[in-house]
Design a protein around this motif. Structure first.
Motif, short mmCIF file in Angstrom:
data_model
loop_
_atom_site.label_atom_id
_atom_site.label_comp_id
_atom_site.label_asym_id
_atom_site.label_seq_id
_atom_site.Cartn_x
_atom_site.Cartn_y
_atom_site.Cartn_z
N ARG A 71 0.84 -1.19 0.00
CA ARG A 71 0.00 0.00 0.00
C ARG A 71 0.88 1.25 0.00
O ARG A 71 1.94 1.26 0.62
N PRO A 72 0.45 2.31 -0.69
CA PRO A 72 1.27 3.53 -0.74
C PRO A 72 1.38 4.19 0.63
O PRO A 72 0.45 4.15 1.44
N ILE A 73 2.52 4.80 0.88
CA ILE A 73 2.75 5.54 2.12
C ILE A 73 2.46 7.01 1.87
O ILE A 73 3.04 7.62 0.98
N SER A 74 1.58 7.59 2.63
CA SER A 74 1.27 9.01 2.50
C SER A 74 2.04 9.79 3.55
O SER A 74 2.51 9.24 4.56
N ASN A 75 2.19 11.09 3.34
CA ASN A 75 2.85 11.93 4.34
C ASN A 75 2.11 11.90 5.67
O ASN A 75 2.72 11.93 6.73
N GLN A 76 0.79 11.80 5.60
CA GLN A 76 -0.01 11.81 6.82
C GLN A 76 0.22 10.55 7.66
O GLN A 76 0.17 10.59 8.88
N GLU A 77 0.46 9.44 6.98
CA GLU A 77 0.64 8.16 7.68
C GLU A 77 2.10 7.80 7.91
O GLU A 77 2.40 6.75 8.50
#
Length: 229
Positions: free
Chosen positions: A175-181
């Motif tokens: 799954r892609p890593i977002s800045n928020q996570e």
């Protein structure tokens, strides 16, 4: 940013791009699990042997004839210091099957792909089902030493919008890593190294310098491994 710094950055980018085009010592595992040792070239030019599939070039020794290896014909490969596995496209590649770099080999892995869509951190990217993730023979490796690590973003493919990072036990569930996570995910990935997690909590790292965080984590893990021997 002053002109001198711009020149330095341009030089570094050119070196990385040139290195990605060179033959590097490595090996690949085919779909039967057979290991093939020799030289590998990333991002070769020319037509892909199979439409809609990424490929790399391989030759057994320096003066041997190069052959193109398509994504569906291999489980994984190593070029220089880096390991790559096959993943189905989820919006980040022009190919239906492409390669992702194993940026961090841990129970919960970090993968790096060159981004052709979305922004750094994934956004609306939805990975497809992974194929050939290297289970059993032909598993994830840490490279064979020598050469330099090739960041995929800007590494010789046109149209890149930068690197995209994913997490997961394999490419089938990445799954892609977002800045928020970012902090939550990387804290889970690096839970076995409390010092790395502590650095995360200080907001010292983000997606923009995740490779520095991975290097720090590997340094900690390496020192603890040496102490136990």
């Amino acid at each position: 940013m002053n002109k001198r710094l711009l020149l330095i950055l341009s030089f570094i980018t050119a070196v990385i791009s040139a290195q990605a085009q060179k033959w590097q010592p490595g090996y690949f595992y085919d779909v039967k699990g057979t290991k093939n040792v020799g030289l590998i070239r990333l991002f070769p030019s020319g037509r892909a042997p199979i439409k809609d599939e990424a490929f790399f070039e391989y030759k057994e020794f320096d003066k041997a004839t190069a052959i193109k290896i398509s994504a569906s014909d291999t489980r994984s490969f190593v070029a220089g210091r880096d390991s790559f596995v096959v993943a189905a496209n989820g919006g980040w590649s022009p190919y239906e099957l492409d390669f992702v770099r194993v940026a961090l080999n841990a129970p919960l892995r970090i993968f790096q792909a060159q981004g052709y869509g979305g922004d750094n951190g994934g956004g609306s990217i939805i990975p497809g089902v992974g194929i050939g993730v290297g289970g059993g023979t032909g598993g994830f490796g840490g490279g064979i030493g020598g050469g330099i690590s090739i960041p995929l973003g800007g590494g010789g493919r046109g149209g890149s919008k930068g690197s995209i990072y994913f997490y997961g036990s394999n490419t089938a569930n990445m799954r892609p890593i977002s800045n928020q996570e970012f902090i939550d995910i990387l804290s889970e990935v690096m839970a076995d190294e409390p010092d790395a997690v502590e650095q995360l909590k200080t907001n010292k790292y983000n997606l923009g310098n995740i490779e520095k965080l991975i290097a720090y984590y590997n340094k900690l893990a390496g020192s603890h491994k040496s102490e136990s021997q």
